[in-house]
Structure formats: C-alpha cells, structure tokens
Motif scaffolding. Structure first.
Motif, PDB file in Angstrom:
ATOM      1  N   PHE A 180     -74.073   2.905  17.056  1.00 43.51           N
ATOM      2  CA  PHE A 180     -75.148   2.385  16.203  1.00 43.51           C
ATOM      3  C   PHE A 180     -76.401   3.239  16.333  1.00 43.51           C
ATOM      4  O   PHE A 180     -77.052   3.574  15.345  1.00 43.51           O
ATOM      5  CB  PHE A 180     -75.452   0.917  16.552  1.00 43.51           C
ATOM      6  N   ASN A 181     -76.750   3.585  17.580  1.00 43.31           N
ATOM      7  CA  ASN A 181     -77.977   4.368  17.782  1.00 43.31           C
ATOM      8  C   ASN A 181     -77.871   5.750  17.136  1.00 43.31           C
ATOM      9  O   ASN A 181     -78.810   6.211  16.480  1.00 43.31           O
ATOM     10  CB  ASN A 181     -78.269   4.490  19.277  1.00 43.31           C
ATOM     11  N   ALA A 184     -84.854  -4.752  15.840  1.00 44.96           N
ATOM     12  CA  ALA A 184     -83.683  -3.949  16.212  1.00 44.96           C
ATOM     13  C   ALA A 184     -82.449  -4.827  16.095  1.00 44.96           C
ATOM     14  O   ALA A 184     -82.553  -6.054  15.959  1.00 44.96           O
ATOM     15  CB  ALA A 184     -83.833  -3.414  17.627  1.00 44.96           C
ATOM     16  N   PHE A 185     -81.262  -4.216  16.143  1.00 39.03           N
ATOM     17  CA  PHE A 185     -80.009  -4.975  16.126  1.00 39.03           C
ATOM     18  C   PHE A 185     -79.626  -5.288  17.563  1.00 39.03           C
ATOM     19  O   PHE A 185     -79.951  -4.530  18.482  1.00 39.03           O
ATOM     20  CB  PHE A 185     -78.914  -4.172  15.426  1.00 39.03           C
ATOM     21  N   ALA A 186     -78.904  -6.407  17.751  1.00 41.96           N
ATOM     22  CA  ALA A 186     -78.540  -6.840  19.103  1.00 41.96           C
ATOM     23  C   ALA A 186     -77.032  -6.781  19.298  1.00 41.96           C
ATOM     24  O   ALA A 186     -76.264  -7.156  18.404  1.00 41.96           O
ATOM     25  CB  ALA A 186     -79.032  -8.270  19.326  1.00 41.96           C
ATOM     26  N   LEU A 187     -76.616  -6.289  20.468  1.00 39.37           N
ATOM     27  CA  LEU A 187     -75.186  -6.211  20.804  1.00 39.37           C
ATOM     28  C   LEU A 187     -74.952  -6.788  22.187  1.00 39.37           C
ATOM     29  O   LEU A 187     -75.860  -6.799  23.028  1.00 39.37           O
ATOM     30  CB  LEU A 187     -74.707  -4.752  20.807  1.00 39.37           C
ATOM     31  N   ASN A 188     -73.696  -7.194  22.426  1.00 42.92           N
ATOM     32  CA  ASN A 188     -73.317  -7.684  23.739  1.00 42.92           C
ATOM     33  C   ASN A 188     -73.511  -6.567  24.764  1.00 42.92           C
ATOM     34  O   ASN A 188     -73.231  -5.401  24.484  1.00 42.92           O
ATOM     35  CB  ASN A 188     -71.849  -8.120  23.702  1.00 42.92           C
ATOM     36  N   LYS A 189     -73.955  -6.927  25.971  1.00 44.56           N
ATOM     37  CA  LYS A 189     -74.251  -5.915  27.004  1.00 44.56           C
ATOM     38  C   LYS A 189     -73.028  -5.068  27.353  1.00 44.56           C
ATOM     39  O   LYS A 189     -73.164  -3.934  27.790  1.00 44.56           O
ATOM     40  CB  LYS A 189     -74.802  -6.599  28.256  1.00 44.56           C
ATOM     41  N   LYS A 190     -71.826  -5.617  27.157  1.00 43.88           N
ATOM     42  CA  LYS A 190     -70.638  -4.828  27.523  1.00 43.88           C
ATOM     43  C   LYS A 190     -70.250  -3.823  26.422  1.00 43.88           C
ATOM     44  O   LYS A 190     -69.502  -2.888  26.691  1.00 43.88           O
ATOM     45  CB  LYS A 190     -69.468  -5.736  27.886  1.00 43.88           C
ATOM     46  N   ALA A 222     -75.800  -8.692  16.017  1.00 48.58           N
ATOM     47  CA  ALA A 222     -76.737  -9.613  15.376  1.00 48.58           C
ATOM     48  C   ALA A 222     -77.761  -8.775  14.624  1.00 48.58           C
ATOM     49  O   ALA A 222     -78.364  -7.859  15.198  1.00 48.58           O
ATOM     50  CB  ALA A 222     -77.410 -10.496  16.416  1.00 48.58           C
ATOM     51  N   ALA A 223     -77.908  -9.054  13.336  1.00 50.36           N
ATOM     52  CA  ALA A 223     -78.860  -8.329  12.489  1.00 50.36           C
ATOM     53  C   ALA A 223     -79.579  -9.378  11.675  1.00 50.36           C
ATOM     54  O   ALA A 223     -79.034  -9.915  10.708  1.00 50.36           O
ATOM     55  CB  ALA A 223     -78.116  -7.349  11.599  1.00 50.36           C
ATOM     56  N   SER A 224     -80.809  -9.704  12.076  1.00 52.43           N
ATOM     57  CA  SER A 224     -81.452 -10.879  11.490  1.00 52.43           C
ATOM     58  C   SER A 224     -82.977 -10.765  11.605  1.00 52.43           C
ATOM     59  O   SER A 224     -83.644 -11.721  11.962  1.00 52.43           O
ATOM     60  CB  SER A 224     -80.918 -12.124  12.224  1.00 52.43           C
ATOM     61  N   GLY A 225     -83.492  -9.559  11.351  1.00 54.09           N
ATOM     62  CA  GLY A 225     -84.934  -9.339  11.535  1.00 54.09           C
ATOM     63  C   GLY A 225     -85.350  -9.691  12.951  1.00 54.09           C
ATOM     64  O   GLY A 225     -86.415 -10.277  13.175  1.00 54.09           O
ATOM     65  N   ILE A 226     -84.507  -9.299  13.925  1.00 54.89           N
ATOM     66  CA  ILE A 226     -84.739  -9.735  15.311  1.00 54.89           C
ATOM     67  C   ILE A 226     -85.784  -8.842  15.986  1.00 54.89           C
ATOM     68  O   ILE A 226     -85.624  -7.621  16.077  1.00 54.89           O
ATOM     69  CB  ILE A 226     -83.440  -9.690  16.135  1.00 54.89           C
ATOM     70  N   THR A 227     -86.830  -9.476  16.465  1.00 55.17           N
ATOM     71  CA  THR A 227     -87.890  -8.758  17.180  1.00 55.17           C
ATOM     72  C   THR A 227     -87.424  -8.432  18.602  1.00 55.17           C
ATOM     73  O   THR A 227     -86.849  -9.284  19.279  1.00 55.17           O
ATOM     74  CB  THR A 227     -89.143  -9.643  17.255  1.00 55.17           C
ATOM     75  N   ASN A 277     -78.212  -6.204  24.505  1.00 55.89           N
ATOM     76  CA  ASN A 277     -78.781  -4.859  24.345  1.00 55.89           C
ATOM     77  C   ASN A 277     -79.314  -4.705  22.933  1.00 55.89           C
ATOM     78  O   ASN A 277     -78.681  -5.168  21.979  1.00 55.89           O
ATOM     79  CB  ASN A 277     -77.700  -3.794  24.565  1.00 55.89           C
ATOM     80  N   PHE A 278     -80.455  -4.050  22.823  1.00 53.44           N
ATOM     81  CA  PHE A 278     -81.005  -3.738  21.498  1.00 53.44           C
ATOM     82  C   PHE A 278     -80.705  -2.289  21.141  1.00 53.44           C
ATOM     83  O   PHE A 278     -80.731  -1.408  22.003  1.00 53.44           O
ATOM     84  CB  PHE A 278     -82.525  -3.920  21.495  1.00 53.44           C
ATOM     85  N   THR A 279     -80.472  -2.043  19.846  1.00 58.79           N
ATOM     86  CA  THR A 279     -80.404  -0.663  19.346  1.00 58.79           C
ATOM     87  C   THR A 279     -81.833  -0.121  19.294  1.00 58.79           C
ATOM     88  O   THR A 279     -82.791  -0.837  19.596  1.00 58.79           O
ATOM     89  CB  THR A 279     -79.852  -0.627  17.902  1.00 58.79           C
ATOM     90  N   HIS A 280     -81.968   1.141  18.834  1.00 59.73           N
ATOM     91  CA  HIS A 280     -83.309   1.653  18.535  1.00 59.73           C
ATOM     92  C   HIS A 280     -83.926   0.750  17.469  1.00 59.73           C
ATOM     93  O   HIS A 280     -83.204   0.270  16.588  1.00 59.73           O
ATOM     94  CB  HIS A 280     -83.230   3.074  17.959  1.00 59.73           C
TER      95      HIS A 280
END
Ligand code: GLN
Length: 253
Positions: free
Chosen positions: A227-228, A213-219, A95-100, A110-113
């Motif tokens: 990504f990081n 940050a970008f969001a990814l599934n925890k798995k 998910a990449a959507s200006g996510i705080t 999980n969030f990236t850096h």
C-alpha cells in the motif's frame, strides 16, 4: 406469525454467515484474491452511497491500489466505531474511512502513509452568536458529534461531554431541529452538509489539523508495504491528486 418469525431468523442467520465468511480470508474469485475494505459510507466525499454503490475518494484510491497489487476489492459498510476493530480482528483487510492518524489508534493497527490533510470544524446556525472555538466552552452549548471520531474525543477532552450520533449527517439534523447549538465534524463532509442546508454555516477557524491514512492489521506488514509503495507511486504519477481534484473541486449541485 410463528412461521414468518422463523423465516426471518433463518434469513438473518444466513446474512450474518455471509458477512462473517465474506470478511477476513482472501478467497479465490476467478483466480484473484479479494481484499475487504471496511468503511462507514455516510462520509462524503470520502465514502457515500450512490445508486446503491459505495463511492468516493477512499474507494477510488483503494480500488487503484488493490488493482495494482492484483486484488479485487469488496467494500463492507459498517458503523465508524467498528471500522478499526474489524481490521484488528481480521474481519476486514483494510479500513478506509477518512480515518485520522492518532497515537491511540497506532497502538491498535498500522497506518499507511497519510494521503490527505483534514480538520475538525464547527457548524452553527447562520444567526448563531457562536463565532469562535472558545464560545463552545460554555457548558450550556450542546455540541453534537459523530460517535468514536476525533471530533468526539476533541470535544470530550477539551470542551465538555458531547451529544453523540451515528454519523455527522444525523448530528447536522439535530442542529437543524434545535436539539443542539453546534456540530463538530470533519471539514470536507461539513462542506457537503452545509451546501445542502443554507440555514447553517461553517465557522472560519478550525479546531484541529489532522491527516488521514488507511489502517491495516499489525500482522499484515507485507500488505502495508504494498500500500505504501503504491501510495508513493500515485503521488508521483499524479493519480492521487487527480482523485482528490475530482471530488474536492466538485461544485455542489
Ligand atoms: N476523521 C475522523 C476520525 O478519524 C472521522 C472519520 C469518519 O467519521 N469517517 O475519527
């Protein structure tokens, strides 16, 4: 009439099937895997439609990263409050959507850096008496926000129940139509909206300071690592700054 209804429902079924099979599993595409990016494309300059295509800061950064990781990218537009859920339920990969980054969201994904800092700001009509954040405490002041955002939770928690819209553009439209007295939304989209409507302004004091940050599934820990590492590389080689400069220094038309 019946026949056109039947045709319409078949078309809808086909479209949903396309969406469902399209999201989630990385399919072969000329040998390359496809990463699905969930976004809400009314958030300029991070994501917005131009000539029928979603472009913006998030798309450019994720395109660069996925290219380096050996994936093709497909962008899937949806409502903002579905963006994190689509990653949580593996319908999309990122998910990449200006996510705080927030503690609550960290429990779900999980969030990236972080890749940029942002803020919640207040938009009011130019002649408004509202001059500072405390002025919003008055219950009579109707505040419009985008549903499911950090602006929404800030207003609901610290001020009072806001009027909720599907995107910040609609919240600003409500302000222009005098359906509310203020809008709370993210700083860069706020600048874009105000540049199009000279009758409104952004107050100089922000309500919050946030990181995207970008969001990814925890798995998906391997993809998160990838990504990081790429984000660090893009910071070091100046590509991240170049993308930010391309959009954030752009003068309004
Ligand atoms: N940064 C805000 C949030 O994460 C709004 C993001 C958006 O509307 N795309 O809630």
């Amino acid at each position: 009439m019946k026949r056109s209804l039947a045709l319409l429902s078949t078309a809808i079924l086909c479209c949903s099937a396309l969406f469902l099979t399209g999201c989630g599993d990385n399919q072969a595409n000329g040998g390359k895997k496809v990463l699905k990016m969930a976004t809400e494309a009314t958030f300029p300059p991070y994501e917005y439609f131009e000539n029928g295509k979603v472009c913006g800061i998030d798309v450019d950064i994720v395109t660069e990263i996925t290219k380096n990781l050996g994936y093709d990218l497909e962008v899937v537009d949806m409502k903002f409050d579905s963006v994190i859920l689509s990653v949580q339920t593996s319908k999309c990969d990122i998910a990449a959507s200006g996510i705080t980054v927030t503690e609550d969201r960290k429990k779900q994904i999980n969030f990236t850096h972080p890749y940029v800092t942002a803020a919640q700001v207040i938009i009011v009509p130019k002649e408004s008496k509202i001059a500072k954040p405390e002025d919003l405490k008055d219950e009579k002041i109707r505040i419009a926000v985008q549903q499911g955002t950090t602006g929404d939770s800030y207003v609901a928690t610290n001020l009072h129940e806001p009027l909720r819209y599907d995107n910040a553009g609609l919240a600003v439209a409500a302000l222009l139509a005098a359906k509310c007295e203020a809008v709370v939304c993210d700083s860069e989209p706020a600048k874009v909206h105000v540049s199009k409507h000279p009758e409104v302004k952004i107050l100089p004091i922000a309500l919050t300071s946030e990181e995207y940050a970008f969001a990814l599934n925890k798995k998906d820990t391997e993809l998160l690592d990838g990504f990081n590492k790429e984000l660090i590389k893009m910071r070091e080689n100046g590509k991240l700054q170049a993308i930010l400069d391309k959009y954030l220094n752009a003068k309004p038309e």
